[in-house]
Design a protein around this motif. Structure first.
Motif, PDB file in Angstrom:
ATOM      1  N   LEU A 161       0.831  -1.200   0.000  1.00  0.00           N
ATOM      2  CA  LEU A 161       0.000   0.000   0.000  1.00  0.00           C
ATOM      3  C   LEU A 161       0.873   1.260   0.000  1.00  0.00           C
ATOM      4  CD1 LEU A 161      -2.693  -1.110   2.603  1.00  0.00           C
ATOM      5  CD2 LEU A 161      -2.853  -1.148   0.101  1.00  0.00           C
ATOM      6  N   PRO A 162       0.504   2.257  -0.812  1.00  0.00           N
ATOM      7  CA  PRO A 162       1.322   3.473  -0.923  1.00  0.00           C
ATOM      8  C   PRO A 162       1.016   4.502   0.156  1.00  0.00           C
ATOM      9  CG  PRO A 162      -0.515   3.615  -2.429  1.00  0.00           C
ATOM     10  CD  PRO A 162      -0.609   2.267  -1.756  1.00  0.00           C
ATOM     11  N   THR A 163       1.102   4.083   1.400  1.00  0.00           N
ATOM     12  CA  THR A 163       0.790   4.975   2.510  1.00  0.00           C
ATOM     13  C   THR A 163       1.570   4.542   3.743  1.00  0.00           C
ATOM     14  OG1 THR A 163      -1.036   6.027   3.703  1.00  0.00           O
ATOM     15  CG2 THR A 163      -1.238   3.669   3.304  1.00  0.00           C
ATOM     16  N   HIS A 164       1.517   5.366   4.770  1.00  0.00           N
ATOM     17  CA  HIS A 164       2.169   5.038   6.043  1.00  0.00           C
ATOM     18  C   HIS A 164       1.560   3.739   6.579  1.00  0.00           C
ATOM     19  CE1 HIS A 164       3.296   5.309  10.271  1.00  0.00           C
ATOM     20  NE2 HIS A 164       4.240   6.163   9.879  1.00  0.00           N
ATOM     21  N   PRO A 165       2.367   2.889   7.216  1.00  0.00           N
ATOM     22  CA  PRO A 165       1.832   1.625   7.735  1.00  0.00           C
ATOM     23  C   PRO A 165       0.639   1.778   8.688  1.00  0.00           C
ATOM     24  CG  PRO A 165       4.217   1.566   7.741  1.00  0.00           C
ATOM     25  CD  PRO A 165       3.822   2.971   7.359  1.00  0.00           C
ATOM     26  N   VAL A 188      -6.632  -1.963   5.960  1.00  0.00           N
ATOM     27  CA  VAL A 188      -6.774  -3.422   5.950  1.00  0.00           C
ATOM     28  C   VAL A 188      -7.875  -3.849   6.925  1.00  0.00           C
ATOM     29  CG1 VAL A 188      -5.621  -5.604   6.520  1.00  0.00           C
ATOM     30  CG2 VAL A 188      -4.413  -3.872   5.163  1.00  0.00           C
ATOM     31  N   VAL A 189      -7.819  -3.325   8.141  1.00  0.00           N
ATOM     32  CA  VAL A 189      -8.820  -3.685   9.151  1.00  0.00           C
ATOM     33  C   VAL A 189     -10.209  -3.204   8.725  1.00  0.00           C
ATOM     34  CG1 VAL A 189      -9.547  -3.322  11.543  1.00  0.00           C
ATOM     35  CG2 VAL A 189      -7.155  -3.814  11.025  1.00  0.00           C
ATOM     36  N   GLY A 190     -10.290  -1.998   8.147  1.00  0.00           N
ATOM     37  CA  GLY A 190     -11.573  -1.489   7.656  1.00  0.00           C
ATOM     38  C   GLY A 190     -12.184  -2.389   6.596  1.00  0.00           C
ATOM     39  N   CYS A 191     -11.354  -2.913   5.697  1.00  0.00           N
ATOM     40  CA  CYS A 191     -11.852  -3.840   4.676  1.00  0.00           C
ATOM     41  C   CYS A 191     -12.354  -5.133   5.317  1.00  0.00           C
ATOM     42  CB  CYS A 191     -10.761  -4.156   3.656  1.00  0.00           C
ATOM     43  SG  CYS A 191     -10.402  -2.794   2.539  1.00  0.00           S
ATOM     44  N   LEU A 192     -11.624  -5.629   6.297  1.00  0.00           N
ATOM     45  CA  LEU A 192     -12.023  -6.862   6.971  1.00  0.00           C
ATOM     46  C   LEU A 192     -13.322  -6.693   7.756  1.00  0.00           C
ATOM     47  CD1 LEU A 192      -8.548  -8.078   8.263  1.00  0.00           C
ATOM     48  CD2 LEU A 192      -9.871  -9.010   6.348  1.00  0.00           C
ATOM     49  N   LEU A 193     -13.549  -5.489   8.294  1.00  0.00           N
ATOM     50  CA  LEU A 193     -14.745  -5.241   9.101  1.00  0.00           C
ATOM     51  C   LEU A 193     -15.932  -4.735   8.274  1.00  0.00           C
ATOM     52  CD1 LEU A 193     -13.144  -3.617  12.271  1.00  0.00           C
ATOM     53  CD2 LEU A 193     -13.942  -5.977  11.967  1.00  0.00           C
ATOM     54  N   GLY A 194     -15.737  -4.545   6.980  1.00  0.00           N
ATOM     55  CA  GLY A 194     -16.834  -4.125   6.114  1.00  0.00           C
ATOM     56  C   GLY A 194     -17.156  -2.648   6.176  1.00  0.00           C
ATOM     57  N   CYS A 195     -16.213  -1.837   6.602  1.00  0.00           N
ATOM     58  CA  CYS A 195     -16.447  -0.392   6.639  1.00  0.00           C
ATOM     59  C   CYS A 195     -15.413   0.331   5.781  1.00  0.00           C
ATOM     60  CB  CYS A 195     -16.477   0.132   8.073  1.00  0.00           C
ATOM     61  SG  CYS A 195     -15.020  -0.269   9.041  1.00  0.00           S
ATOM     62  N   GLU A 196     -15.166  -0.239   4.599  1.00  0.00           N
ATOM     63  CA  GLU A 196     -14.136   0.309   3.714  1.00  0.00           C
ATOM     64  C   GLU A 196     -14.456   1.711   3.219  1.00  0.00           C
ATOM     65  OE1 GLU A 196     -17.051  -2.077   1.414  1.00  0.00           O
ATOM     66  OE2 GLU A 196     -15.774  -2.593   3.095  1.00  0.00           O
ATOM     67  N   LEU A 226      -6.657   6.654  -5.008  1.00  0.00           N
ATOM     68  CA  LEU A 226      -5.387   5.929  -5.146  1.00  0.00           C
ATOM     69  C   LEU A 226      -5.289   4.788  -4.130  1.00  0.00           C
ATOM     70  CD1 LEU A 226      -2.907   8.898  -5.679  1.00  0.00           C
ATOM     71  CD2 LEU A 226      -3.580   7.181  -7.366  1.00  0.00           C
ATOM     72  N   LEU A 227      -5.727   5.053  -2.905  1.00  0.00           N
ATOM     73  CA  LEU A 227      -5.696   4.015  -1.875  1.00  0.00           C
ATOM     74  C   LEU A 227      -6.680   2.896  -2.197  1.00  0.00           C
ATOM     75  CD1 LEU A 227      -5.399   6.301   1.265  1.00  0.00           C
ATOM     76  CD2 LEU A 227      -3.617   4.817   0.300  1.00  0.00           C
ATOM     77  N   ALA A 228      -7.844   3.244  -2.723  1.00  0.00           N
ATOM     78  CA  ALA A 228      -8.825   2.221  -3.115  1.00  0.00           C
ATOM     79  C   ALA A 228      -8.249   1.332  -4.209  1.00  0.00           C
ATOM     80  CB  ALA A 228     -10.123   2.881  -3.574  1.00  0.00           C
ATOM     81  N   GLU A 229      -7.599   1.935  -5.194  1.00  0.00           N
ATOM     82  CA  GLU A 229      -6.989   1.157  -6.273  1.00  0.00           C
ATOM     83  C   GLU A 229      -5.894   0.240  -5.735  1.00  0.00           C
ATOM     84  OE1 GLU A 229      -5.808   4.155  -9.071  1.00  0.00           O
ATOM     85  OE2 GLU A 229      -7.896   4.613  -9.606  1.00  0.00           O
ATOM     86  N   ALA A 230      -5.128   0.719  -4.760  1.00  0.00           N
ATOM     87  CA  ALA A 230      -4.087  -0.112  -4.153  1.00  0.00           C
ATOM     88  C   ALA A 230      -4.695  -1.283  -3.384  1.00  0.00           C
ATOM     89  CB  ALA A 230      -3.200   0.730  -3.238  1.00  0.00           C
ATOM     90  N   LEU A 231      -5.818  -1.046  -2.719  1.00  0.00           N
ATOM     91  CA  LEU A 231      -6.495  -2.134  -2.006  1.00  0.00           C
ATOM     92  C   LEU A 231      -7.018  -3.190  -2.971  1.00  0.00           C
ATOM     93  CD1 LEU A 231      -8.471  -0.137   0.715  1.00  0.00           C
ATOM     94  CD2 LEU A 231      -6.527  -1.671   1.091  1.00  0.00           C
ATOM     95  N   VAL A 232      -7.502  -2.754  -4.122  1.00  0.00           N
ATOM     96  CA  VAL A 232      -7.956  -3.706  -5.151  1.00  0.00           C
ATOM     97  C   VAL A 232      -6.768  -4.528  -5.640  1.00  0.00           C
ATOM     98  CG1 VAL A 232      -8.906  -3.918  -7.484  1.00  0.00           C
ATOM     99  CG2 VAL A 232      -9.963  -2.355  -5.856  1.00  0.00           C
ATOM    100  N   ALA A 233      -5.663  -3.849  -5.939  1.00  0.00           N
ATOM    101  CA  ALA A 233      -4.466  -4.547  -6.428  1.00  0.00           C
ATOM    102  C   ALA A 233      -3.943  -5.546  -5.399  1.00  0.00           C
ATOM    103  CB  ALA A 233      -3.382  -3.530  -6.783  1.00  0.00           C
ATOM    104  N   ALA A 234      -4.103  -5.228  -4.111  1.00  0.00           N
ATOM    105  CA  ALA A 234      -3.646  -6.128  -3.044  1.00  0.00           C
ATOM    106  C   ALA A 234      -4.650  -7.249  -2.769  1.00  0.00           C
ATOM    107  CB  ALA A 234      -3.388  -5.328  -1.768  1.00  0.00           C
ATOM    108  N   GLY A 235      -5.796  -7.205  -3.438  1.00  0.00           N
ATOM    109  CA  GLY A 235      -6.813  -8.238  -3.244  1.00  0.00           C
ATOM    110  C   GLY A 235      -7.669  -8.046  -2.008  1.00  0.00           C
ATOM    111  N   LEU A 236      -7.645  -6.857  -1.427  1.00  0.00           N
ATOM    112  CA  LEU A 236      -8.417  -6.600  -0.212  1.00  0.00           C
ATOM    113  C   LEU A 236      -9.774  -5.966  -0.478  1.00  0.00           C
ATOM    114  CD1 LEU A 236      -5.466  -5.270   1.926  1.00  0.00           C
ATOM    115  CD2 LEU A 236      -6.664  -7.452   2.218  1.00  0.00           C
ATOM    116  N   LEU A 237      -9.963  -5.480  -1.693  1.00  0.00           N
ATOM    117  CA  LEU A 237     -11.201  -4.805  -2.067  1.00  0.00           C
ATOM    118  C   LEU A 237     -11.621  -5.336  -3.431  1.00  0.00           C
ATOM    119  CD1 LEU A 237     -12.964  -2.592  -0.780  1.00  0.00           C
ATOM    120  CD2 LEU A 237     -11.641  -0.913  -2.032  1.00  0.00           C
ATOM    121  N   ALA A 238     -12.918  -5.541  -3.601  1.00  0.00           N
ATOM    122  CA  ALA A 238     -13.411  -6.187  -4.814  1.00  0.00           C
ATOM    123  C   ALA A 238     -13.381  -5.304  -6.052  1.00  0.00           C
ATOM    124  CB  ALA A 238     -14.831  -6.700  -4.592  1.00  0.00           C
ATOM    125  N   ARG A 239     -13.606  -4.008  -5.901  1.00  0.00           N
ATOM    126  CA  ARG A 239     -13.652  -3.139  -7.075  1.00  0.00           C
ATOM    127  C   ARG A 239     -12.941  -1.826  -6.809  1.00  0.00           C
ATOM    128  NH1 ARG A 239     -17.680  -0.746  -4.641  1.00  0.00           N
ATOM    129  NH2 ARG A 239     -19.842  -1.092  -4.601  1.00  0.00           N
TER     130      ARG A 239
END
Length: 152
Positions: free
Chosen positions: A18-22, A29-37, A122-135
């Protein structure tokens, strides 16, 4: 993970992608797992962009702070981060004249709101590329006032 050559944990590998601070990455990552992306992407967009508040004269700054506090009371928030997520969501629903009015009322820098939206995308696109977000466009035209998981 001792078996991987980079010695990163599975979470560490996601954060490295992800192109952001850890810290922001972990929040995403946690937001995606909890459904509040949606909410977390809006917050991360604000945190990744330059601060959205204007440096108004004292009298105007107090009015703007009061308007933000009034909105927090109206919605029932206790967190500035949730307020930023809501403001960004509301911003996207408005036309340019309404956005200018909103910027003046709450003390927001018009251009930085656009920066926060671009950072979020940009962060949403990175989450998609990492497989954490569907679209790739999870936040487009989402009314967070009626849909959000605010009591995160």
């Amino acid at each position: 993970d001792d078996a991987s050559p980079d010695l990163l944990s599975p979470l560490g590998r996601h954060l490295a992608a992800l192109p952001t601070h850890p810290r922001i990455g972990k929040m995403l990552v946690v937001g995606c797992l909890l459904g509040c992306e949606h909410e977390v992407l809006n917050i991360a967009g604000f945190l990744s962009a330059k601060g959205p508040l204007t440096m108004a004269p004292d009298a105007r700054r107090h009015e703007q702070q009061w308007a933000r506090e009034e909105l927090m009371r109206e919605i029932g928030f206790v967190s500035d981060h949730l307020l930023w997520a809501l403001l960004l969501s509301d911003w996207e629903q408005l036309n340019i004249g309404q956005r200018r009015h909103m910027a003046q009322r709450y003390g927001l820098v018009f251009e930085r709101m656009g920066d926060a939206i671009r950072e979020r995308q940009l962060l949403a696109e990175a989450l998609v590329a990492a497989g954490l977000l569907a679209r790739a466009a999870p936040c487009d035209a989402v009314d967070l006032r009626s849909r959000a998981n605010w009591p995160l």
